[in-house]
Design a protein around this motif. Structure first.
Motif, PDB file in Angstrom:
ATOM      1  N   GLY A 143       0.832  -1.212   0.057  1.00  0.00           N
ATOM      2  CA  GLY A 143       0.069  -0.030  -0.171  1.00  0.00           C
ATOM      3  C   GLY A 143       0.796   1.225  -0.086  1.00  0.00           C
ATOM      4  O   GLY A 143       0.203   2.371   0.057  1.00  0.00           O
ATOM      5  N   ALA A 144       1.940   1.104  -0.182  1.00  0.00           N
ATOM      6  CA  ALA A 144       3.083   2.260  -0.014  1.00  0.00           C
ATOM      7  C   ALA A 144       2.805   2.890  -1.621  1.00  0.00           C
ATOM      8  O   ALA A 144       2.511   2.615  -2.600  1.00  0.00           O
ATOM      9  CB  ALA A 144       4.221   1.920   0.156  1.00  0.00           C
ATOM     10  N   ILE A 145       3.194   4.095  -1.631  1.00  0.00           N
ATOM     11  CA  ILE A 145       3.384   5.057  -3.010  1.00  0.00           C
ATOM     12  C   ILE A 145       4.613   5.616  -3.098  1.00  0.00           C
ATOM     13  O   ILE A 145       5.168   6.453  -2.107  1.00  0.00           O
ATOM     14  CB  ILE A 145       2.225   6.363  -2.845  1.00  0.00           C
ATOM     15  CG1 ILE A 145       0.694   5.754  -2.730  1.00  0.00           C
ATOM     16  CG2 ILE A 145       2.258   7.175  -4.290  1.00  0.00           C
ATOM     17  CD1 ILE A 145      -0.331   6.590  -2.367  1.00  0.00           C
ATOM     18  N   VAL A 146       5.261   5.656  -4.185  1.00  0.00           N
ATOM     19  CA  VAL A 146       6.202   6.132  -4.810  1.00  0.00           C
ATOM     20  C   VAL A 146       6.001   7.227  -5.790  1.00  0.00           C
ATOM     21  O   VAL A 146       5.346   6.877  -6.732  1.00  0.00           O
ATOM     22  CB  VAL A 146       7.408   5.253  -5.232  1.00  0.00           C
ATOM     23  CG1 VAL A 146       8.668   5.798  -5.522  1.00  0.00           C
ATOM     24  CG2 VAL A 146       7.705   4.229  -4.179  1.00  0.00           C
ATOM     25  N   THR A 147       6.420   8.521  -5.774  1.00  0.00           N
ATOM     26  CA  THR A 147       5.789   9.653  -6.690  1.00  0.00           C
ATOM     27  C   THR A 147       6.975   9.818  -7.542  1.00  0.00           C
ATOM     28  O   THR A 147       7.898   9.275  -7.474  1.00  0.00           O
ATOM     29  CB  THR A 147       5.468  10.997  -6.069  1.00  0.00           C
ATOM     30  OG1 THR A 147       6.493  11.373  -5.341  1.00  0.00           O
ATOM     31  CG2 THR A 147       4.265  10.567  -4.991  1.00  0.00           C
ATOM     32  N   LEU A 148       6.550  10.664  -8.844  1.00  0.00           N
ATOM     33  CA  LEU A 148       7.513  10.920  -9.721  1.00  0.00           C
ATOM     34  C   LEU A 148       8.691  11.427  -9.380  1.00  0.00           C
ATOM     35  O   LEU A 148       8.833  12.298  -8.458  1.00  0.00           O
ATOM     36  CB  LEU A 148       6.795  11.720 -10.798  1.00  0.00           C
ATOM     37  CG  LEU A 148       6.227  12.984 -10.547  1.00  0.00           C
ATOM     38  CD1 LEU A 148       6.107  14.089 -11.650  1.00  0.00           C
ATOM     39  CD2 LEU A 148       4.922  13.125  -9.686  1.00  0.00           C
ATOM     40  N   GLY A 149       9.754  11.113  -9.948  1.00  0.00           N
ATOM     41  CA  GLY A 149      11.123  11.489  -9.732  1.00  0.00           C
ATOM     42  C   GLY A 149      11.894  10.947  -8.634  1.00  0.00           C
ATOM     43  O   GLY A 149      13.040  11.415  -8.480  1.00  0.00           O
ATOM     44  N   ALA A 160       4.915   0.040   4.857  1.00  0.00           N
ATOM     45  CA  ALA A 160       3.616  -0.394   4.414  1.00  0.00           C
ATOM     46  C   ALA A 160       2.712   0.950   4.613  1.00  0.00           C
ATOM     47  O   ALA A 160       2.793   1.638   5.625  1.00  0.00           O
ATOM     48  CB  ALA A 160       2.894  -1.502   5.194  1.00  0.00           C
ATOM     49  N   GLY A 161       1.792   1.550   3.559  1.00  0.00           N
ATOM     50  CA  GLY A 161       0.979   2.629   3.842  1.00  0.00           C
ATOM     51  C   GLY A 161       1.688   4.288   3.807  1.00  0.00           C
ATOM     52  O   GLY A 161       1.157   4.900   4.107  1.00  0.00           O
ATOM     53  N   SER A 162       3.319   4.095   3.516  1.00  0.00           N
ATOM     54  CA  SER A 162       3.680   5.407   3.451  1.00  0.00           C
ATOM     55  C   SER A 162       3.940   5.817   2.159  1.00  0.00           C
ATOM     56  O   SER A 162       3.585   5.163   1.154  1.00  0.00           O
ATOM     57  CB  SER A 162       5.039   5.057   4.126  1.00  0.00           C
ATOM     58  OG  SER A 162       5.340   4.734   5.374  1.00  0.00           O
ATOM     59  N   MET A 163       4.271   7.041   1.921  1.00  0.00           N
ATOM     60  CA  MET A 163       4.375   7.785   0.513  1.00  0.00           C
ATOM     61  C   MET A 163       5.802   8.649   0.704  1.00  0.00           C
ATOM     62  O   MET A 163       6.149   9.466   1.426  1.00  0.00           O
ATOM     63  CB  MET A 163       3.431   9.035   0.372  1.00  0.00           C
ATOM     64  CG  MET A 163       3.508   9.465  -0.967  1.00  0.00           C
ATOM     65  SD  MET A 163       2.561  10.947  -1.213  1.00  0.00           S
ATOM     66  CE  MET A 163       3.509  12.085  -0.487  1.00  0.00           C
ATOM     67  N   ALA A 164       6.451   8.077  -0.510  1.00  0.00           N
ATOM     68  CA  ALA A 164       7.797   8.761  -0.954  1.00  0.00           C
ATOM     69  C   ALA A 164       7.632   9.849  -1.712  1.00  0.00           C
ATOM     70  O   ALA A 164       7.267   9.259  -2.986  1.00  0.00           O
ATOM     71  CB  ALA A 164       8.766   7.767  -1.194  1.00  0.00           C
ATOM     72  N   SER A 165       7.954  11.117  -1.406  1.00  0.00           N
ATOM     73  CA  SER A 165       7.903  12.160  -2.356  1.00  0.00           C
ATOM     74  C   SER A 165       9.231  12.744  -2.574  1.00  0.00           C
ATOM     75  O   SER A 165       9.500  13.561  -3.421  1.00  0.00           O
ATOM     76  CB  SER A 165       6.963  13.239  -2.059  1.00  0.00           C
ATOM     77  OG  SER A 165       7.131  13.808  -0.780  1.00  0.00           O
ATOM     78  N   LYS A 166      10.283  12.198  -1.926  1.00  0.00           N
ATOM     79  CA  LYS A 166      11.784  12.620  -2.038  1.00  0.00           C
ATOM     80  C   LYS A 166      12.581  11.364  -2.084  1.00  0.00           C
ATOM     81  O   LYS A 166      12.022  10.378  -1.436  1.00  0.00           O
ATOM     82  CB  LYS A 166      12.153  13.467  -0.944  1.00  0.00           C
ATOM     83  CG  LYS A 166      11.583  14.691  -0.920  1.00  0.00           C
ATOM     84  CD  LYS A 166      11.893  15.645   0.041  1.00  0.00           C
ATOM     85  CE  LYS A 166      11.336  17.021  -0.033  1.00  0.00           C
ATOM     86  NZ  LYS A 166      11.536  18.002   1.143  1.00  0.00           N
ATOM     87  N   ASP A 167      13.838  11.397  -2.384  1.00  0.00           N
ATOM     88  CA  ASP A 167      14.756  10.276  -2.540  1.00  0.00           C
ATOM     89  C   ASP A 167      15.067   9.529  -1.196  1.00  0.00           C
ATOM     90  O   ASP A 167      14.929  10.253  -0.067  1.00  0.00           O
ATOM     91  CB  ASP A 167      15.899  10.572  -3.266  1.00  0.00           C
ATOM     92  CG  ASP A 167      16.118  10.772  -4.766  1.00  0.00           C
ATOM     93  OD1 ASP A 167      14.740  10.757  -5.146  1.00  0.00           O
ATOM     94  OD2 ASP A 167      16.858  11.538  -4.867  1.00  0.00           O
ATOM     95  N   LEU A 168      14.949   8.250  -1.102  1.00  0.00           N
ATOM     96  CA  LEU A 168      15.318   7.576   0.091  1.00  0.00           C
ATOM     97  C   LEU A 168      16.639   7.025  -0.082  1.00  0.00           C
ATOM     98  O   LEU A 168      17.214   6.424  -0.996  1.00  0.00           O
ATOM     99  CB  LEU A 168      14.406   6.065   0.172  1.00  0.00           C
ATOM    100  CG  LEU A 168      13.024   6.424   0.807  1.00  0.00           C
ATOM    101  CD1 LEU A 168      12.321   7.552  -0.139  1.00  0.00           C
ATOM    102  CD2 LEU A 168      12.201   4.912   0.863  1.00  0.00           C
ATOM    103  N   GLU A 169      17.401   7.063   1.300  1.00  0.00           N
ATOM    104  CA  GLU A 169      18.838   6.737   1.297  1.00  0.00           C
ATOM    105  C   GLU A 169      18.924   5.313   1.558  1.00  0.00           C
ATOM    106  O   GLU A 169      17.938   4.675   2.083  1.00  0.00           O
ATOM    107  CB  GLU A 169      19.287   7.708   2.490  1.00  0.00           C
ATOM    108  CG  GLU A 169      19.545   9.299   2.297  1.00  0.00           C
ATOM    109  CD  GLU A 169      20.374   9.690   1.064  1.00  0.00           C
ATOM    110  OE1 GLU A 169      21.369   8.911   0.721  1.00  0.00           O
ATOM    111  OE2 GLU A 169      19.723  10.315   0.104  1.00  0.00           O
TER     112      GLU A 169
END
Length: 192
Positions: A143-149, A160-169
């Motif tokens: 259920g997680a979301i990875v956004t553009l770029g 689970a259930g999280s949203m990444a709008s910036k790079d993850l290290e």
């Protein structure tokens, strides 16, 4: 004193002419029905033919790739998958731009990779799109979301259930909306 009229969204002015799908109409129609019948369809439980089908439509797909039923893939010709990748039920790969998935990546059930949006600052609402990269060993939780770029660096985890709008290290576990680092990903070398 009257307030000046503020600009308003005008979708009648929307023009997506500068966006390149990367395939002709026949290929897009063929993929639409193939995706609906063999990928999205929960009544087609077979996983083994899916990598070969993706290759027929222009995807680069490595060995040992597992794609469960109910997965939606927008444009296979904009998809690159490494070896031993798992894609869970009902995952949505909305790859209107290049999606690069390295080896040993997990995209869990219901996860979404969203590579398109719209410029809400402009009245004609133009399409925005950027590549997404999932580096080796990264994991997109259920259920997680990875956004553009966004890039999930090596062995990073989006809970689970999280949203990444910036790079993850690399080797870091992220959680929340927006996702923030919560701990280091420490891995054991043994099998048990």
């Amino acid at each position: 004193m009257t307030q000046p009229q503020r600009p308003r969204v005008d979708l009648s002015r929307f023009d997506n002419a500068d966006y390149r799908v990367g395939a002709g109409p026949l290929r897009r129609v063929l993929w639409y029905f193939t995706n609906a019948l063999l990928f999205l369809n929960p009544l087609f439980p077979f996983r083994s033919p899916k990598p070969a089908i993706l290759r027929l439509f222009g995807a680069k797909v490595g060995k040992g790739v597992v794609i469960h039923p109910g997965v939606n893939i927008k444009f296979p010709w904009k998809l690159s998958i490494g070896d031993h990748v798992w894609i869970g039920q009902r995952a949505w790969l909305d790859n209107i731009d290049q999606l690069s998935i390295a080896s040993n990546v997990v995209i869990s059930q219901g996860a979404m990779i969203i590579q398109g949006s719209h410029d809400y600052k402009k009245v004609n609402y133009p399409t925005l799109h950027r590549p997404v990269v999932l580096e080796e060993g990264s994991w997109v939780g259920a259920g997680a979301i990875v956004t553009l770029g966004v890039t999930l660096k090596s062995h990073s985890v989006l809970a689970a259930g999280s949203m990444a709008s910036k790079d993850l290290e690399a080797y870091t576990v992220y959680q929340g909306n927006p996702a923030v680092p919560v701990r280091e990903r420490v891995m054991e070398s043994g099998s048990h």
